[in-house]
Scaffold this motif. Sequence first.
Motif, PDB file in Angstrom:
ATOM      1  N   LEU A  62       0.808  -1.277   0.062  1.00 35.87           N
ATOM      2  CA  LEU A  62      -0.111   0.068  -0.013  1.00 35.87           C
ATOM      3  C   LEU A  62       0.874   1.302   0.104  1.00 35.87           C
ATOM      4  CD1 LEU A  62      -2.700  -1.131   2.803  1.00 35.87           C
ATOM      5  CD2 LEU A  62      -2.959  -1.186   0.236  1.00 35.87           C
ATOM      6  N   ILE A  63       0.351   2.329  -0.667  1.00 34.98           N
ATOM      7  CA  ILE A  63       1.141   3.652  -0.740  1.00 34.98           C
ATOM      8  C   ILE A  63      -0.042   4.741  -0.207  1.00 34.98           C
ATOM      9  CG2 ILE A  63       2.288   5.205  -1.967  1.00 34.98           C
ATOM     10  CD1 ILE A  63       3.023   3.135  -4.108  1.00 34.98           C
ATOM     11  N   TYR A  64       0.232   5.506   0.849  1.00 34.86           N
ATOM     12  CA  TYR A  64      -1.012   6.255   1.220  1.00 34.86           C
ATOM     13  C   TYR A  64      -0.392   7.424   1.938  1.00 34.86           C
ATOM     14  CZ  TYR A  64      -0.167   3.843   5.599  1.00 34.86           C
ATOM     15  OH  TYR A  64       0.424   3.171   6.674  1.00 34.86           O
ATOM     16  N   ASN A  65      -0.993   8.557   2.194  1.00 39.13           N
ATOM     17  CA  ASN A  65      -0.635   9.547   2.985  1.00 39.13           C
ATOM     18  C   ASN A  65      -1.255   9.378   4.642  1.00 39.13           C
ATOM     19  OD1 ASN A  65      -3.157  10.143   1.521  1.00 39.13           O
ATOM     20  ND2 ASN A  65      -2.958  12.203   2.554  1.00 39.13           N
ATOM     21  N   GLY A  67      13.090  -1.625 -10.287  1.00 39.91           N
ATOM     22  CA  GLY A  67      12.168  -2.353 -11.426  1.00 39.91           C
ATOM     23  C   GLY A  67      11.820  -1.347 -12.381  1.00 39.91           C
ATOM     24  N   VAL A  68      10.864  -1.884 -13.302  1.00 37.38           N
ATOM     25  CA  VAL A  68      10.047  -1.080 -14.127  1.00 37.38           C
ATOM     26  C   VAL A  68       8.579  -0.675 -13.793  1.00 37.38           C
ATOM     27  CG1 VAL A  68       9.262  -0.796 -16.702  1.00 37.38           C
ATOM     28  CG2 VAL A  68      10.978  -2.150 -15.927  1.00 37.38           C
ATOM     29  N   LEU A  69       8.329   0.441 -13.542  1.00 38.97           N
ATOM     30  CA  LEU A  69       7.133   1.031 -12.901  1.00 38.97           C
ATOM     31  C   LEU A  69       6.276   1.285 -14.032  1.00 38.97           C
ATOM     32  CD1 LEU A  69       5.856   1.998 -10.271  1.00 38.97           C
ATOM     33  CD2 LEU A  69       6.751   4.318 -10.836  1.00 38.97           C
ATOM     34  N   ALA A  70       4.792   0.986 -13.688  1.00 42.72           N
ATOM     35  CA  ALA A  70       3.695   0.867 -14.723  1.00 42.72           C
ATOM     36  C   ALA A  70       2.344   1.334 -14.077  1.00 42.72           C
ATOM     37  CB  ALA A  70       3.585  -0.261 -15.493  1.00 42.72           C
ATOM     38  N   LEU A  71       1.605   2.094 -14.646  1.00 43.18           N
ATOM     39  CA  LEU A  71       0.446   2.265 -13.964  1.00 43.18           C
ATOM     40  C   LEU A  71      -0.764   1.387 -14.648  1.00 43.18           C
ATOM     41  CD1 LEU A  71      -1.503   4.218 -12.312  1.00 43.18           C
ATOM     42  CD2 LEU A  71      -1.405   5.820 -14.223  1.00 43.18           C
ATOM     43  N   ARG A  72      -1.444   0.934 -13.816  1.00 44.59           N
ATOM     44  CA  ARG A  72      -2.583   0.217 -14.508  1.00 44.59           C
ATOM     45  C   ARG A  72      -3.612   1.358 -14.692  1.00 44.59           C
ATOM     46  NH1 ARG A  72      -3.426  -5.090 -11.984  1.00 44.59           N
ATOM     47  NH2 ARG A  72      -1.775  -5.484 -13.332  1.00 44.59           N
ATOM     48  N   THR A  73      -4.202   1.148 -15.869  1.00 47.18           N
ATOM     49  CA  THR A  73      -5.202   2.357 -16.374  1.00 47.18           C
ATOM     50  C   THR A  73      -6.550   1.812 -15.772  1.00 47.18           C
ATOM     51  OG1 THR A  73      -5.614   1.156 -18.195  1.00 47.18           O
ATOM     52  CG2 THR A  73      -4.077   2.792 -18.457  1.00 47.18           C
ATOM     53  N   LEU A  74      -7.593   2.546 -15.790  1.00 40.91           N
ATOM     54  CA  LEU A  74      -8.893   2.376 -15.370  1.00 40.91           C
ATOM     55  C   LEU A  74      -9.503   1.137 -16.363  1.00 40.91           C
ATOM     56  CD1 LEU A  74     -10.242   5.988 -14.499  1.00 40.91           C
ATOM     57  CD2 LEU A  74      -9.319   3.970 -13.258  1.00 40.91           C
ATOM     58  N   ALA A  75      -8.956   1.087 -17.484  1.00 38.80           N
ATOM     59  CA  ALA A  75      -9.313   0.041 -18.519  1.00 38.80           C
ATOM     60  C   ALA A  75      -8.699  -1.335 -18.224  1.00 38.80           C
ATOM     61  CB  ALA A  75      -9.245   0.547 -19.832  1.00 38.80           C
ATOM     62  N   GLY A  76      -7.753  -1.381 -17.207  1.00 37.52           N
ATOM     63  CA  GLY A  76      -7.132  -2.639 -16.835  1.00 37.52           C
ATOM     64  C   GLY A  76      -5.736  -2.902 -17.612  1.00 37.52           C
ATOM     65  N   ARG A 119      -5.258   3.775  -7.063  1.00 33.65           N
ATOM     66  CA  ARG A 119      -5.111   3.442  -8.121  1.00 33.65           C
ATOM     67  C   ARG A 119      -4.139   2.001  -7.993  1.00 33.65           C
ATOM     68  NH1 ARG A 119      -6.115   6.848 -12.657  1.00 33.65           N
ATOM     69  NH2 ARG A 119      -5.411   5.088 -13.543  1.00 33.65           N
ATOM     70  N   THR A 120      -3.747   1.545  -8.810  1.00 31.42           N
ATOM     71  CA  THR A 120      -2.842   0.536  -8.911  1.00 31.42           C
ATOM     72  C   THR A 120      -1.430   0.647  -9.563  1.00 31.42           C
ATOM     73  OG1 THR A 120      -4.512  -1.225  -8.621  1.00 31.42           O
ATOM     74  CG2 THR A 120      -2.270  -1.942  -9.309  1.00 31.42           C
ATOM     75  N   PHE A 121      -0.378   0.689  -8.972  1.00 30.87           N
ATOM     76  CA  PHE A 121       0.994   0.699  -9.652  1.00 30.87           C
ATOM     77  C   PHE A 121       1.503  -0.582  -9.655  1.00 30.87           C
ATOM     78  CE2 PHE A 121       0.234   5.257  -8.707  1.00 30.87           C
ATOM     79  CZ  PHE A 121       0.740   5.762  -9.783  1.00 30.87           C
ATOM     80  N   VAL A 122       2.104  -1.226 -10.736  1.00 35.87           N
ATOM     81  CA  VAL A 122       2.793  -2.220 -10.797  1.00 35.87           C
ATOM     82  C   VAL A 122       4.313  -2.161 -11.227  1.00 35.87           C
ATOM     83  CG1 VAL A 122       2.895  -4.687 -12.106  1.00 35.87           C
ATOM     84  CG2 VAL A 122       0.690  -3.109 -12.025  1.00 35.87           C
ATOM     85  N   GLU A 127       2.214  -5.520  -7.243  1.00 35.67           N
ATOM     86  CA  GLU A 127       0.963  -4.473  -7.326  1.00 35.67           C
ATOM     87  C   GLU A 127       0.793  -3.887  -6.153  1.00 35.67           C
ATOM     88  OE1 GLU A 127      -2.161  -6.347  -9.053  1.00 35.67           O
ATOM     89  OE2 GLU A 127      -1.253  -7.335 -10.674  1.00 35.67           O
ATOM     90  N   TYR A 128       1.101  -2.532  -6.346  1.00 36.14           N
ATOM     91  CA  TYR A 128       0.934  -1.696  -4.986  1.00 36.14           C
ATOM     92  C   TYR A 128      -0.531  -1.016  -5.238  1.00 36.14           C
ATOM     93  CZ  TYR A 128       5.705  -2.214  -3.647  1.00 36.14           C
ATOM     94  OH  TYR A 128       6.971  -2.660  -3.133  1.00 36.14           O
ATOM     95  N   THR A 129      -1.083  -0.473  -4.393  1.00 33.94           N
ATOM     96  CA  THR A 129      -2.370   0.238  -4.178  1.00 33.94           C
ATOM     97  C   THR A 129      -1.984   1.699  -3.663  1.00 33.94           C
ATOM     98  OG1 THR A 129      -3.727  -1.703  -4.276  1.00 33.94           O
ATOM     99  CG2 THR A 129      -4.688   0.388  -3.724  1.00 33.94           C
ATOM    100  N   LEU A 130      -2.341   2.769  -4.316  1.00 33.40           N
ATOM    101  CA  LEU A 130      -2.162   3.921  -4.031  1.00 33.40           C
ATOM    102  C   LEU A 130      -3.638   4.715  -3.760  1.00 33.40           C
ATOM    103  CD1 LEU A 130       0.255   6.845  -4.711  1.00 33.40           C
ATOM    104  CD2 LEU A 130      -1.925   7.217  -5.591  1.00 33.40           C
TER     105      LEU A 130
END
Length: 165
Positions: free
Chosen positions: A82-85, A107-116, A133-136, A147-150
């Motif tokens: 998890l990533i949060y404030n 590693g290589v950072l990617a953002l999971r779009t709302l479309a998946g 939002r999900t960052f992979v 997979e991290y959830t922000l």
Amino acid sequence: MMKKTTVAVVQAVFVCLLSLTGCMDDETAASAVSGQCSVTAVSLGGMRVLVNATTPGGKDTTYYTSLSGNYTPMQIDQRNLLIYNRDSLPIGTVVSSVAFSRFTADGVLALRTLAGTDTLFSTSDSIDCRQPRTFVVYATDGSSKKEYTLALNVHKQEENEFTWG
């Protein structure tokens, strides 16, 4: 005398050869890839905050002000991914377009779009954080991913407003 000089020269050549072979790079070390994949640092960029105020004449007004993300440290929970404030952002903070000043990962950072689908992420991009939002993060050797959830926490009511239900 000649024998001592010959021994000294042979020793010097031997020491030089050892030092040269010790400094040579290993070819596999230069091209090694890592199996690590984790988010290491996150910092919010500048954000806009909608402020409701009253003018000296008694009229209600609203305006935008800026908020530096440096005042809101981000927490990275590696166990739960998890990533949060921890401290909520002020009420009225616009989180529909959030920019990050720093988002680093092993590693290589990617953002999971709302479309998946996953797309490469850059800190020059702004993203909609009204929902989590999900960052992979993919390992550079392709062996694993995380997979991290922000989630950004924003105050829901004014600080001096109390309502009882």
